[in-house]
Design an enzyme around this catalytic site. Sequence first.
Site, PDB file in Angstrom:
ATOM      1  N   ASP A  67      -6.082 -36.795  29.150  1.00  0.00           N
ATOM      2  CA  ASP A  67      -7.176 -35.824  29.082  1.00  0.00           C
ATOM      3  C   ASP A  67      -7.780 -35.705  30.480  1.00  0.00           C
ATOM      4  O   ASP A  67      -8.443 -36.630  30.963  1.00  0.00           O
ATOM      5  CB  ASP A  67      -8.248 -36.277  28.086  1.00  0.00           C
ATOM      6  CG  ASP A  67      -7.720 -36.356  26.661  1.00  0.00           C
ATOM      7  OD1 ASP A  67      -6.958 -35.449  26.276  1.00  0.00           O
ATOM      8  OD2 ASP A  67      -8.049 -37.321  25.953  1.00  0.00           O
ATOM      9  N   LEU A  68      -7.582 -34.588  31.126  1.00  0.00           N
ATOM     10  CA  LEU A  68      -7.941 -34.400  32.527  1.00  0.00           C
ATOM     11  C   LEU A  68      -9.416 -34.701  32.778  1.00  0.00           C
ATOM     12  O   LEU A  68     -10.298 -34.095  32.163  1.00  0.00           O
ATOM     13  CB  LEU A  68      -7.608 -32.969  32.957  1.00  0.00           C
ATOM     14  CG  LEU A  68      -7.877 -32.622  34.416  1.00  0.00           C
ATOM     15  CD1 LEU A  68      -6.990 -33.470  35.322  1.00  0.00           C
ATOM     16  CD2 LEU A  68      -7.647 -31.140  34.651  1.00  0.00           C
ATOM     17  N   ASP A  69      -9.662 -35.632  33.704  1.00  0.00           N
ATOM     18  CA  ASP A  69     -11.010 -35.999  34.139  1.00  0.00           C
ATOM     19  C   ASP A  69     -11.906 -36.474  32.998  1.00  0.00           C
ATOM     20  O   ASP A  69     -13.127 -36.364  33.065  1.00  0.00           O
ATOM     21  CB  ASP A  69     -11.689 -34.823  34.862  1.00  0.00           C
ATOM     22  CG  ASP A  69     -10.998 -34.490  36.173  1.00  0.00           C
ATOM     23  OD1 ASP A  69     -10.305 -35.375  36.718  1.00  0.00           O
ATOM     24  OD2 ASP A  69     -11.140 -33.355  36.650  1.00  0.00           O
ATOM     25  N   GLU A  70     -11.312 -37.011  31.933  1.00  0.00           N
ATOM     26  CA  GLU A  70     -12.096 -37.478  30.801  1.00  0.00           C
ATOM     27  C   GLU A  70     -11.839 -38.953  30.488  1.00  0.00           C
ATOM     28  O   GLU A  70     -12.212 -39.441  29.421  1.00  0.00           O
ATOM     29  CB  GLU A  70     -11.816 -36.616  29.565  1.00  0.00           C
ATOM     30  CG  GLU A  70     -12.294 -35.173  29.711  1.00  0.00           C
ATOM     31  CD  GLU A  70     -12.118 -34.366  28.442  1.00  0.00           C
ATOM     32  OE1 GLU A  70     -11.904 -34.983  27.373  1.00  0.00           O
ATOM     33  OE2 GLU A  70     -12.197 -33.124  28.508  1.00  0.00           O
TER      34      GLU A  70
END
Length: 281
Positions: free
Chosen positions: A223-226
């Site tokens: 999950d991108l940047d999460e």
Amino acid sequence: MNPAYILTLSCPDRTGIVHAVSGFLLERGGNIEEAAQYNDHGTGLFFMRVRFACEHGEDVLRGQIAALAADFGMRWKLHAAAEPMKTVILVSKEGHCLNDLLFRWKSGLLSIDVRAIISNHRDFYQLAASYNVPFHHIPVTTATKAQGEARQLEIIEAEGADLVVLARYMQILSNDLCGKLAGRAINIHHSFLPSFKGAKPYYQAHDRGVKLIGATAHYVTADLDEGPIIEQDVERADHTDTVEALTARGRDTESQVLARAVKWHSEHRVLLNGHRTVVFK
């Protein structure tokens, strides 16, 4: 002088865990030098980090800790405190975080051993050479992404890296590579600019007159940047700030936040707690 070790653990919370761990170490002549614990009442989990000195060897301790851990359902790790963490750094065309990490490493401020630098550009090969670190140029395009990531992983595994730092590496990792690096890859990006995606975020921030800029260091997930957050910080901004001033302060903040995250991870102070982290500073 007995060697020092760091024991980290998590397990379902119950009475007697601290007593059991401290008693275990006492029975083996271990001297506790530092200890921290946290009870998460929301999840019912207990977390602990203990640094101790002991005359027993690491292999002996591992076998004996396994028996203790089984009684409490512990997830645990044991590390030799004096052993720096083998690290590979990925970077693109912005070198402020890379330069900061290399300087801190050579100054003895980080317990890491930088084994390689990987980049999709050639910009920092001379910087890598000045620190005597192997530099690997691996161009990445849509057509070559899979082959490029395979080569990256090959280098990471060959170096035995326990930590991978994305020091402003501007390529999105595939879900497959994220999974293989789970829990050992740290990314840095600007935060408190959530509306400003894409290129030149500080230009967008200046255009909107933001009053806070910042940075977030987190573990890499699909999950991108999460991923679970390790550290964050902010700087005030006002109407007198130019784009150049915002960018400079933003880069300083990114460098400091990433350095703290790398330091805490390399000292085994960060424990995963679901989507969150426990950081024993």
